[in-house]
Design a protein around this motif. Structure first.
Motif, PDB file in Angstrom:
ATOM      1  N   PHE A  55      71.671  45.470  28.862  1.00  0.00           N
ATOM      2  CA  PHE A  55      72.057  46.440  30.428  1.00  0.00           C
ATOM      3  C   PHE A  55      70.618  47.561  30.730  1.00  0.00           C
ATOM      4  O   PHE A  55      70.322  46.954  32.060  1.00  0.00           O
ATOM      5  CB  PHE A  55      73.223  47.633  29.838  1.00  0.00           C
ATOM      6  CG  PHE A  55      73.148  48.643  31.196  1.00  0.00           C
ATOM      7  CD1 PHE A  55      73.649  48.627  32.059  1.00  0.00           C
ATOM      8  CD2 PHE A  55      72.458  49.926  30.517  1.00  0.00           C
ATOM      9  CE1 PHE A  55      74.077  48.696  33.520  1.00  0.00           C
ATOM     10  CE2 PHE A  55      72.745  50.786  32.066  1.00  0.00           C
ATOM     11  CZ  PHE A  55      73.531  50.514  32.693  1.00  0.00           C
ATOM     12  N   HIS A  56      69.935  47.437  29.732  1.00  0.00           N
ATOM     13  CA  HIS A  56      69.003  48.813  30.555  1.00  0.00           C
ATOM     14  C   HIS A  56      68.095  47.683  30.654  1.00  0.00           C
ATOM     15  O   HIS A  56      66.728  47.939  31.150  1.00  0.00           O
ATOM     16  CB  HIS A  56      67.977  49.222  28.951  1.00  0.00           C
ATOM     17  CG  HIS A  56      68.221  48.540  28.192  1.00  0.00           C
ATOM     18  ND1 HIS A  56      68.615  47.584  27.214  1.00  0.00           N
ATOM     19  CD2 HIS A  56      66.707  47.553  27.295  1.00  0.00           C
ATOM     20  CE1 HIS A  56      68.852  46.958  25.596  1.00  0.00           C
ATOM     21  NE2 HIS A  56      66.974  47.186  25.874  1.00  0.00           N
ATOM     22  N   LEU A  57      67.789  45.873  30.086  1.00  0.00           N
ATOM     23  CA  LEU A  57      66.285  45.350  30.175  1.00  0.00           C
ATOM     24  C   LEU A  57      66.541  44.670  32.085  1.00  0.00           C
ATOM     25  O   LEU A  57      65.758  44.488  32.614  1.00  0.00           O
ATOM     26  CB  LEU A  57      67.000  44.154  29.657  1.00  0.00           C
ATOM     27  CG  LEU A  57      66.276  44.549  27.857  1.00  0.00           C
ATOM     28  CD1 LEU A  57      66.388  42.981  27.253  1.00  0.00           C
ATOM     29  CD2 LEU A  57      64.821  45.085  27.714  1.00  0.00           C
ATOM     30  N   LEU A  99      64.365  47.023  37.468  1.00  0.00           N
ATOM     31  CA  LEU A  99      65.311  46.778  39.108  1.00  0.00           C
ATOM     32  C   LEU A  99      65.070  48.089  39.611  1.00  0.00           C
ATOM     33  O   LEU A  99      64.655  48.589  41.070  1.00  0.00           O
ATOM     34  CB  LEU A  99      66.351  46.330  39.217  1.00  0.00           C
ATOM     35  CG  LEU A  99      66.753  45.942  40.077  1.00  0.00           C
ATOM     36  CD1 LEU A  99      65.934  45.251  41.161  1.00  0.00           C
ATOM     37  CD2 LEU A  99      68.343  45.573  40.706  1.00  0.00           C
ATOM     38  N   ALA A 100      65.671  49.373  38.775  1.00  0.00           N
ATOM     39  CA  ALA A 100      65.680  50.489  39.240  1.00  0.00           C
ATOM     40  C   ALA A 100      64.042  51.154  39.604  1.00  0.00           C
ATOM     41  O   ALA A 100      64.160  51.481  40.338  1.00  0.00           O
ATOM     42  CB  ALA A 100      66.533  51.540  38.328  1.00  0.00           C
ATOM     43  N   ALA A 101      63.835  51.187  38.062  1.00  0.00           N
ATOM     44  CA  ALA A 101      61.954  51.369  39.230  1.00  0.00           C
ATOM     45  C   ALA A 101      61.530  50.824  39.389  1.00  0.00           C
ATOM     46  O   ALA A 101      60.668  52.263  40.587  1.00  0.00           O
ATOM     47  CB  ALA A 101      60.872  51.033  37.518  1.00  0.00           C
ATOM     48  N   ILE A 141      72.584  55.611  37.224  1.00  0.00           N
ATOM     49  CA  ILE A 141      72.794  55.217  36.359  1.00  0.00           C
ATOM     50  C   ILE A 141      72.409  54.951  35.450  1.00  0.00           C
ATOM     51  O   ILE A 141      72.807  54.871  34.389  1.00  0.00           O
ATOM     52  CB  ILE A 141      73.919  53.702  37.530  1.00  0.00           C
ATOM     53  CG1 ILE A 141      74.449  54.111  38.577  1.00  0.00           C
ATOM     54  CG2 ILE A 141      74.321  53.018  35.668  1.00  0.00           C
ATOM     55  CD1 ILE A 141      74.978  52.762  38.901  1.00  0.00           C
ATOM     56  N   PHE A 142      70.895  54.718  35.015  1.00  0.00           N
ATOM     57  CA  PHE A 142      70.609  54.710  33.990  1.00  0.00           C
ATOM     58  C   PHE A 142      70.660  55.526  32.930  1.00  0.00           C
ATOM     59  O   PHE A 142      70.525  55.919  31.536  1.00  0.00           O
ATOM     60  CB  PHE A 142      69.575  53.678  33.952  1.00  0.00           C
ATOM     61  CG  PHE A 142      68.450  53.209  33.074  1.00  0.00           C
ATOM     62  CD1 PHE A 142      68.271  51.956  32.068  1.00  0.00           C
ATOM     63  CD2 PHE A 142      67.447  54.511  32.665  1.00  0.00           C
ATOM     64  CE1 PHE A 142      67.385  52.178  31.010  1.00  0.00           C
ATOM     65  CE2 PHE A 142      66.570  54.257  31.526  1.00  0.00           C
ATOM     66  CZ  PHE A 142      66.506  53.415  30.312  1.00  0.00           C
ATOM     67  N   GLY A 186      79.745  60.393  37.941  1.00  0.00           N
ATOM     68  CA  GLY A 186      81.035  60.855  37.517  1.00  0.00           C
ATOM     69  C   GLY A 186      81.324  58.862  36.923  1.00  0.00           C
ATOM     70  O   GLY A 186      82.374  59.595  36.281  1.00  0.00           O
ATOM     71  N   LEU A 187      81.887  58.699  37.781  1.00  0.00           N
ATOM     72  CA  LEU A 187      81.594  56.761  37.865  1.00  0.00           C
ATOM     73  C   LEU A 187      80.807  56.700  36.154  1.00  0.00           C
ATOM     74  O   LEU A 187      81.546  55.521  35.674  1.00  0.00           O
ATOM     75  CB  LEU A 187      81.535  56.235  38.657  1.00  0.00           C
ATOM     76  CG  LEU A 187      82.373  56.415  39.956  1.00  0.00           C
ATOM     77  CD1 LEU A 187      82.182  55.639  41.000  1.00  0.00           C
ATOM     78  CD2 LEU A 187      83.933  56.391  39.931  1.00  0.00           C
ATOM     79  N   THR A 188      79.359  56.797  36.188  1.00  0.00           N
ATOM     80  CA  THR A 188      78.824  56.516  35.071  1.00  0.00           C
ATOM     81  C   THR A 188      79.123  57.228  33.549  1.00  0.00           C
ATOM     82  O   THR A 188      79.756  55.954  33.068  1.00  0.00           O
ATOM     83  CB  THR A 188      77.567  56.442  35.159  1.00  0.00           C
ATOM     84  OG1 THR A 188      77.102  55.205  36.764  1.00  0.00           O
ATOM     85  CG2 THR A 188      76.665  55.577  33.930  1.00  0.00           C
TER      86      THR A 188
END
Length: 257
Positions: free
Chosen positions: A143-145, A150-152, A168-169, A242-244
């Protein structure tokens, strides 16, 4: 003396005149030899002026090169100073949103590169080996990979999706740390070296510091001045976090159960 005499016969008029003009830089014998050689050539006034013009051109070229090098060095120092000022987390006064965004991007881009490098062997296996099987646990493992790079990138581009993915991360990572901390409370060493190497005991301080890091960053990017740049409303912020939390807790409960 003879050594200099033979050598200086091959030098140009301008080179000889330069030795004479800069006599303090040369051996006295070398200077006298240069004067003797110049006298022996019986140069006309025009030839002397031409030689002096060449010397002036060389000196001017050298000055321009020195000035150019100084400008380049100054520019490098200025850019380095600007970069340090941008990413320096210890600054006088309150950090601007722009500095917070750049620092956050820098840190998590570095983490993303490190994690990809660390898991490169496993990634290659999963994508190239016919025996590799993708299931929910492997998606969770990578997940983190998938999300962090992409998030960064999107966070750096000031995209709304970048803020959401990074949140989310961070939320996922914080909840995971809490879960691992709770699972390891009161855990005693098994006494079996093989198991201890696979599942080493982690100090509670490590969990606490990791939680502070992820939680603190989440709090930082959730500040109103940061959210405004990404056009994130309070409703979107609470919904994302909250959803995360809900999904992560449900997933962890299903594993434990």
């Amino acid at each position: 003396m003879t050594e200099f005499t033979e050598l200086y016969k091959n030098l140009s008029n301008s080179e000889l005149l330069k030795i004479i003009a800069e006599s303090d830089k040369y051996n006295p014998i070398a200077v006298e030899t240069a004067k003797t050689e110049i006298d022996s050539r019986k140069l006309s006034t025009e030839e002397l002026n031409q030689a002096k013009t060449e010397i002036n051109k060389q000196e001017e070229k050298k000055k321009l090169e020195i000035e150019k090098r100084k400008r380049q060095e100054g520019k490098i120092k200025e850019n380095a100073s600007t970069l340090f000022d941008t990413i320096n987390p210890i600054q006088n006064g309150i950090q601007t949103p722009e500095k917070i965004i750049r620092l956050t991007t820098l840190i998590f881009s570095g983490i993303a590169v490190y994690r990809i490098f660390k898991e490169f062997g496993m990634l290659r296996y999963m994508f190239t080996d016919s025996g590799a099987k993708w299931d929910l646990s492997m998606v969770e493992y990578f997940f983190h990979l998938i999300v962090l790079p992409l998030a960064a990138f999107l966070f750096w581009k000031r995209k709304k999706s970048g803020w959401i993915l990074l949140s989310i991360f961070l939320t996922y990572s914080a909840i995971t740390v809490i879960g691992l901390f709770l699972m390891n409370i009161g855990r005693q060493p098994s006494g079996i070296p093989a198991l201890e190497s696979l599942f080493p005991t982690v100090s509670p301080i490590t969990y606490i510091m990791t939680l502070i890091f992820f939680g603190g960053t989440l709090w930082l990017i959730s500040k109103e001045e940061i959210r405004n740049i990404y056009k994130i409303s309070k409703q979107t912020m609470f919904l994302t976090i909250g959803l995360t939390i809900a999904v992560n807790v449900i997933y962890m409960y299903s594993i434990i159960g």
